[in-house]
Design a protein around this motif. Structure first.
Motif, PDB file in Angstrom:
ATOM      1  N   MET A  20       0.836  -1.202   0.000  1.00  0.00           N
ATOM      2  CA  MET A  20       0.000   0.000   0.000  1.00  0.00           C
ATOM      3  C   MET A  20       0.876   1.260   0.000  1.00  0.00           C
ATOM      4  SD  MET A  20      -2.631   1.307   2.945  1.00  0.00           S
ATOM      5  CE  MET A  20      -1.251   1.526   4.077  1.00  0.00           C
ATOM      6  N   PHE A  21       1.936   1.264   0.827  1.00  0.00           N
ATOM      7  CA  PHE A  21       2.815   2.431   0.890  1.00  0.00           C
ATOM      8  C   PHE A  21       3.588   2.628  -0.415  1.00  0.00           C
ATOM      9  CE2 PHE A  21       2.747   1.741   5.656  1.00  0.00           C
ATOM     10  CZ  PHE A  21       1.969   2.865   5.921  1.00  0.00           C
ATOM     11  N   VAL A  22       4.051   1.542  -1.017  1.00  0.00           N
ATOM     12  CA  VAL A  22       4.790   1.653  -2.288  1.00  0.00           C
ATOM     13  C   VAL A  22       3.857   2.138  -3.390  1.00  0.00           C
ATOM     14  CG1 VAL A  22       6.028   0.343  -4.054  1.00  0.00           C
ATOM     15  CG2 VAL A  22       6.587   0.009  -1.644  1.00  0.00           C
ATOM     16  N   ARG A  23       2.610   1.658  -3.394  1.00  0.00           N
ATOM     17  CA  ARG A  23       1.631   2.150  -4.383  1.00  0.00           C
ATOM     18  C   ARG A  23       1.399   3.651  -4.209  1.00  0.00           C
ATOM     19  NH1 ARG A  23      -2.483  -2.771  -4.092  1.00  0.00           N
ATOM     20  NH2 ARG A  23      -1.670  -3.958  -5.832  1.00  0.00           N
ATOM     21  N   PRO A  33       8.484   3.335  -9.144  1.00  0.00           N
ATOM     22  CA  PRO A  33       9.467   3.712  -8.118  1.00  0.00           C
ATOM     23  C   PRO A  33      10.907   3.360  -8.506  1.00  0.00           C
ATOM     24  CG  PRO A  33       7.603   2.600  -7.117  1.00  0.00           C
ATOM     25  CD  PRO A  33       7.433   2.480  -8.604  1.00  0.00           C
ATOM     26  N   GLU A  34      11.066   2.474  -9.475  1.00  0.00           N
ATOM     27  CA  GLU A  34      12.424   2.123  -9.933  1.00  0.00           C
ATOM     28  C   GLU A  34      13.159   3.343 -10.474  1.00  0.00           C
ATOM     29  OE1 GLU A  34      13.046  -1.681 -12.159  1.00  0.00           O
ATOM     30  OE2 GLU A  34      10.848  -1.693 -12.114  1.00  0.00           O
ATOM     31  N   LEU A  65       9.429   1.746   2.047  1.00  0.00           N
ATOM     32  CA  LEU A  65      10.299   2.232   0.977  1.00  0.00           C
ATOM     33  C   LEU A  65      11.751   1.830   1.207  1.00  0.00           C
ATOM     34  CD1 LEU A  65       8.690   5.740   0.353  1.00  0.00           C
ATOM     35  CD2 LEU A  65       8.504   3.675  -1.071  1.00  0.00           C
ATOM     36  N   ARG A  66      12.178   1.775   2.456  1.00  0.00           N
ATOM     37  CA  ARG A  66      13.531   1.277   2.735  1.00  0.00           C
ATOM     38  C   ARG A  66      13.665  -0.170   2.286  1.00  0.00           C
ATOM     39  NH1 ARG A  66      15.122   3.962   8.599  1.00  0.00           N
ATOM     40  NH2 ARG A  66      15.752   5.957   7.699  1.00  0.00           N
ATOM     41  N   PHE A  67      12.638  -0.965   2.546  1.00  0.00           N
ATOM     42  CA  PHE A  67      12.667  -2.359   2.107  1.00  0.00           C
ATOM     43  C   PHE A  67      12.745  -2.411   0.585  1.00  0.00           C
ATOM     44  CE2 PHE A  67      11.027  -6.403   0.776  1.00  0.00           C
ATOM     45  CZ  PHE A  67      11.586  -7.292   1.682  1.00  0.00           C
ATOM     46  N   LEU A  68      11.896  -1.633  -0.073  1.00  0.00           N
ATOM     47  CA  LEU A  68      11.871  -1.612  -1.535  1.00  0.00           C
ATOM     48  C   LEU A  68      13.231  -1.221  -2.099  1.00  0.00           C
ATOM     49  CD1 LEU A  68      10.240  -1.590  -4.283  1.00  0.00           C
ATOM     50  CD2 LEU A  68      10.014   0.874  -3.879  1.00  0.00           C
ATOM     51  N   PHE A  69      13.774  -0.109  -1.624  1.00  0.00           N
ATOM     52  CA  PHE A  69      15.026   0.393  -2.182  1.00  0.00           C
ATOM     53  C   PHE A  69      16.226  -0.466  -1.805  1.00  0.00           C
ATOM     54  CE2 PHE A  69      12.816   4.709  -2.058  1.00  0.00           C
ATOM     55  CZ  PHE A  69      12.457   4.641  -3.391  1.00  0.00           C
ATOM     56  N   THR A  70      16.279  -0.945  -0.583  1.00  0.00           N
ATOM     57  CA  THR A  70      17.448  -1.701  -0.121  1.00  0.00           C
ATOM     58  C   THR A  70      17.434  -3.134  -0.614  1.00  0.00           C
ATOM     59  OG1 THR A  70      17.505  -0.343   1.858  1.00  0.00           O
ATOM     60  CG2 THR A  70      18.774  -2.368   1.920  1.00  0.00           C
ATOM     61  N   SER A  79      17.440   4.702   0.111  1.00  0.00           N
ATOM     62  CA  SER A  79      16.888   4.374   1.432  1.00  0.00           C
ATOM     63  C   SER A  79      17.514   5.249   2.516  1.00  0.00           C
ATOM     64  CB  SER A  79      17.066   2.895   1.756  1.00  0.00           C
ATOM     65  OG  SER A  79      18.393   2.594   2.064  1.00  0.00           O
ATOM     66  N   ARG A  80      18.756   5.652   2.308  1.00  0.00           N
ATOM     67  CA  ARG A  80      19.418   6.526   3.284  1.00  0.00           C
ATOM     68  C   ARG A  80      18.801   7.923   3.318  1.00  0.00           C
ATOM     69  NH1 ARG A  80      24.011   3.650   1.460  1.00  0.00           N
ATOM     70  NH2 ARG A  80      24.510   5.256  -0.067  1.00  0.00           N
ATOM     71  N   ARG A  81      18.098   8.289   2.269  1.00  0.00           N
ATOM     72  CA  ARG A  81      17.485   9.621   2.185  1.00  0.00           C
ATOM     73  C   ARG A  81      16.164   9.704   2.958  1.00  0.00           C
ATOM     74  NH1 ARG A  81      20.805  13.331   0.373  1.00  0.00           N
ATOM     75  NH2 ARG A  81      20.249  13.857  -1.718  1.00  0.00           N
ATOM     76  N   LEU A  82      15.586   8.554   3.288  1.00  0.00           N
ATOM     77  CA  LEU A  82      14.311   8.534   3.996  1.00  0.00           C
ATOM     78  C   LEU A  82      14.523   8.897   5.463  1.00  0.00           C
ATOM     79  CD1 LEU A  82      13.059   5.293   2.321  1.00  0.00           C
ATOM     80  CD2 LEU A  82      11.902   7.504   2.154  1.00  0.00           C
ATOM     81  N   VAL A  83      13.651   9.749   5.974  1.00  0.00           N
ATOM     82  CA  VAL A  83      13.798  10.263   7.334  1.00  0.00           C
ATOM     83  C   VAL A  83      12.616   9.805   8.190  1.00  0.00           C
ATOM     84  CG1 VAL A  83      13.988  12.358   8.720  1.00  0.00           C
ATOM     85  CG2 VAL A  83      14.984  12.291   6.424  1.00  0.00           C
ATOM     86  N   LEU A  84      12.947   9.173   9.318  1.00  0.00           N
ATOM     87  CA  LEU A  84      11.910   8.824  10.285  1.00  0.00           C
ATOM     88  C   LEU A  84      11.465  10.080  11.023  1.00  0.00           C
ATOM     89  CD1 LEU A  84      13.331   5.529  11.834  1.00  0.00           C
ATOM     90  CD2 LEU A  84      11.257   5.756  10.468  1.00  0.00           C
ATOM     91  N   VAL A  85      10.179  10.154  11.326  1.00  0.00           N
ATOM     92  CA  VAL A  85       9.625  11.310  12.017  1.00  0.00           C
ATOM     93  C   VAL A  85       9.583  11.000  13.507  1.00  0.00           C
ATOM     94  CG1 VAL A  85       7.613  12.802  12.239  1.00  0.00           C
ATOM     95  CG2 VAL A  85       8.223  11.866  10.005  1.00  0.00           C
TER      96      VAL A  85
END
Length: 181
Positions: A20-23, A33-34, A65-70, A79-85
């Motif tokens: 759902m999040f990747v969609r 997303p590729e 998204l980290r799972f998808l990218f990594t 994946s390193r660019r994603l920031v946890l809130v």
């Protein structure tokens, strides 16, 4: 991605949420997303924050998204660019003895009273309460054995004398009705 998640033993609910999040990310991009760039990832997270998406949901999308990218796309740079809130987690409201009594009295019958009592008194999740068996209650050690709880982990929960009595009442009533084997 589905194969990668299944290989790693991710729970069905986790897999569904990740998809759902990747969609959602793909819909934001209007492309696969590729082809995402670091700037796309940044814009997506800003979009989520501006849209009023709550921090737990944003963090769920970060995990997906980290799972998808990594794992799936082998693009750890993104994946390193994603920031946890970060957000303040509030303690739950603890009911006093009178409120717990009223809650249990409001239950429709002994089965529901026992289920609510176990959930509140022993701190079990709904899925853990539903999966309980008679053999999971250890009255000599005053423990409830929870098998395959959240994260597929086994654990023990404390069993109070009042909760044990409530469970025994349901067990007697269930046996009388023929629903407790």
């Amino acid at each position: 991605m589905l194969d990668d998640m299944a290989m790693r033993g991710l729970h069905e609910d986790t897999q569904r949420n990740y998809i759902m999040f990747v969609r959602s990310f793909a819909a934001f991009l209007s492309r696969s997303p590729e082809t995402a760039t670091a700037e796309d990832v940044r814009r997506f997270q800003i979009h989520q924050a501006d849209s009023g998406v709550q921090p737990p949901t944003i963090n769920g999308s970060v995990s997906a998204l980290r799972f998808l990218f990594t794992v799936t796309l082998d693009r750890p740079d993104l994946s390193r660019r994603l920031v946890l809130v970060r957000y303040a987690q509030k303690l739950p409201t603890v009911l006093n003895v009178e409120e717990v009594g009223r809650l249990l009295e409001a239950a429709r019958g002994p089965k529901y009273r026992a289920a609510l009592g176990v959930a509140y008194g022993a701190g079990l999740r709904v899925s853990e309460v539903v999966g309980l068996k008679t053999g999971d209650v250890d009255s000599t050690r005053m423990l409830i054995r929870v098998e395959q709880g959240k994260g597929r982990k086994d654990r023990n929960a404390m069993l109070s004398p009042q909760l044990l009595e409530l469970l025994r009442q349901w067990w007697r009533e269930g046996r009388r009705r023929g629903v407790m084997l």
